[in-house]
Enzyme design. Structure first.
Site, PDB file in Angstrom:
ATOM      1  N   ASP A  87       0.815  -1.213   0.000  1.00  0.00           N
ATOM      2  CA  ASP A  87       0.000   0.000   0.000  1.00  0.00           C
ATOM      3  C   ASP A  87       0.853   1.270   0.000  1.00  0.00           C
ATOM      4  OD1 ASP A  87      -2.497   1.337   0.144  1.00  0.00           O
ATOM      5  OD2 ASP A  87      -2.269   1.586   2.312  1.00  0.00           O
ATOM      6  N   HIS A  88       0.368   2.288  -0.692  1.00  0.00           N
ATOM      7  CA  HIS A  88       0.969   3.630  -0.712  1.00  0.00           C
ATOM      8  C   HIS A  88       2.473   3.587  -1.017  1.00  0.00           C
ATOM      9  CE1 HIS A  88      -2.246   6.411   0.162  1.00  0.00           C
ATOM     10  NE2 HIS A  88      -2.722   5.561   1.036  1.00  0.00           N
ATOM     11  N   HIS A 147      -6.806  10.533   5.799  1.00  0.00           N
ATOM     12  CA  HIS A 147      -5.968   9.530   6.441  1.00  0.00           C
ATOM     13  C   HIS A 147      -5.742   9.861   7.914  1.00  0.00           C
ATOM     14  CE1 HIS A 147      -4.541   8.817   2.187  1.00  0.00           C
ATOM     15  NE2 HIS A 147      -4.735   7.583   2.597  1.00  0.00           N
ATOM     16  N   HIS A 160      -9.912   5.517   0.740  1.00  0.00           N
ATOM     17  CA  HIS A 160      -8.839   5.570   1.725  1.00  0.00           C
ATOM     18  C   HIS A 160      -9.299   6.410   2.915  1.00  0.00           C
ATOM     19  CE1 HIS A 160      -5.182   4.537  -1.056  1.00  0.00           C
ATOM     20  NE2 HIS A 160      -6.252   3.821  -1.355  1.00  0.00           N
ATOM     21  N   GLY A 161      -8.579   6.310   4.029  1.00  0.00           N
ATOM     22  CA  GLY A 161      -8.910   7.110   5.193  1.00  0.00           C
ATOM     23  C   GLY A 161     -10.248   6.746   5.811  1.00  0.00           C
ATOM     24  N   SER A 164     -11.055   5.010   8.462  1.00  0.00           N
ATOM     25  CA  SER A 164     -11.191   4.940   9.920  1.00  0.00           C
ATOM     26  C   SER A 164     -11.985   6.116  10.467  1.00  0.00           C
ATOM     27  CB  SER A 164      -9.806   4.908  10.577  1.00  0.00           C
ATOM     28  OG  SER A 164      -9.124   3.710  10.265  1.00  0.00           O
ATOM     29  N   VAL A 182      -8.604   0.511   5.807  1.00  0.00           N
ATOM     30  CA  VAL A 182      -8.687   0.842   7.228  1.00  0.00           C
ATOM     31  C   VAL A 182      -7.332   0.599   7.869  1.00  0.00           C
ATOM     32  CG1 VAL A 182      -9.788   0.298   9.433  1.00  0.00           C
ATOM     33  CG2 VAL A 182     -11.125   0.162   7.304  1.00  0.00           C
ATOM     34  N   THR A 239      -5.923   3.224  10.878  1.00  0.00           N
ATOM     35  CA  THR A 239      -5.900   3.888  12.177  1.00  0.00           C
ATOM     36  C   THR A 239      -6.879   3.267  13.163  1.00  0.00           C
ATOM     37  OG1 THR A 239      -5.208   5.961  11.142  1.00  0.00           O
ATOM     38  CG2 THR A 239      -6.159   6.121  13.334  1.00  0.00           C
TER      39      THR A 239
END
Length: 289
Positions: free
Chosen positions: A84-85, A186, A214-215, A217, A237, A239
């Site tokens: 990822d990323h 994020h 994305h982001g 959470s 997910v 965080t």
């Protein structure tokens, strides 16, 4: 069972207007919790290792990746492994030999033309090696900007993904999925994000590949359900698991200040993460509005 293919899990979810949950893992306890939580929910899942997690592990990709592969092979549900990323081309080139079947190549911090060129090259390289590839367009927010500057603002003018630009970007890069900026951020520790569902609908109509959020959470349950109904097929997910683990460990150590055996508090943290995985998977399986 053998490792599942990320592309197959995402395509199946997209075909049924559902979403597959993708959880970022940092430790062996994360991996075990994600698998246990997915087994409890009876659903497939994606294990994600980010470039930041690799940096945390002294830049070594294989130890965590091999642990994830071993856990997936013993799981009772399909489990895929995704990098990822990724911003480093050097790390990208380590992907096939480490057991990953897919990668998210992140050049979204770059101006559009540079993002397109870098992503096109990454997609060509990945496809030549049988890898499924995801990219990002727009500013999801919460990550450092170009040159490691201040975190990107998901709500700044022009941050949201433009449908016409997204259609052209996918056509010109050949990516298999697109992460879109529709209001999530994020690393949020509060679940207060509000998504732009009208924009999401236009993106789903414009883009011929599965969409990724994305982001997640920081996104409330109802917003997640609506996002899946609106075309999101993969939900990232990270965080939320860290918050569950840290909160459980803090509580345990506060109640047991004499504790020194790490298994005692790590097991509590692992169980908290597994419960959160099960909860999120069930949320993504709810019918939309």
């Amino acid at each position: 069972m053998p490792l599942a293919a990320t592309g197959e899990l995402v395509a199946r979810a997209a075909g049924t207007r559902s979403a597959v949950a993708a959880f970022n893992v940092i430790t062996l306890e994360h991996i075990e919790a994600v698998v246990a939580g997915a087994e409890a929910a009876g659903a497939p899942v994606i294990l994600q290792v980010s470039e930041n997690a690799v940096k945390f592990r002294y830049g070594r990709l294989l130890p965590l990746a091999r642990a994830a592969v071993a856990a997936a092979e013993e799981a009772a549900v399909p489990v895929a492994l995704h990098l990822d990323h990724v911003q480093s081309d050097e790390l990208l080139r380590r992907t096939p030999g480490a057991g990953f079947g897919s990668v998210m190549y992140d050049a979204a911090r770059l101006p559009y033309a540079e993002n397109l060129a870098a992503t096109r090259a990454a997609a060509d390289w990945a496809h030549a090696r049988g890898l499924w590839i995801e990219a990002e367009l727009g500013e999801v927010g919460g990550k450092p900007g170009q040159g490691g500057g201040a975190p990107l603002d998901a709500h700044a003018p022009g941050a949201r993904t433009d449908p016409d630009e997204a259609r052209a970007f996918v056509a010109d890069t050949g990516v298999d999925a697109l992460a879109v900026a529709v209001g999530s951020v994020h690393a949020m520790t509060t679940r207060t994000a509000t998504l732009d569902h009208g924009l999401l609908g236009r993106l789903a109509a414009a883009v011929p590949v599965p969409l990724v959020l994305h982001g997640s959470s920081g996104v409330p349950d109802g917003e997640l359900v609506a996002a899946v109904a609106g075309g999101i097929a993969k939900v990232n997910v990270g965080t939320a698991l860290n918050a569950a683990m840290t909160g459980a460990i803090r509580g345990f150590l506060a109640a047991h200040p004499e504790a020194v055996d790490s298994r005692k508090y790590l097991s509590v943290g692992r169980e908290a993460m597994a419960r959160e995985v099960t909860r999120i998977v069930h949320v993504l399986g709810r019918p939309g509005p």
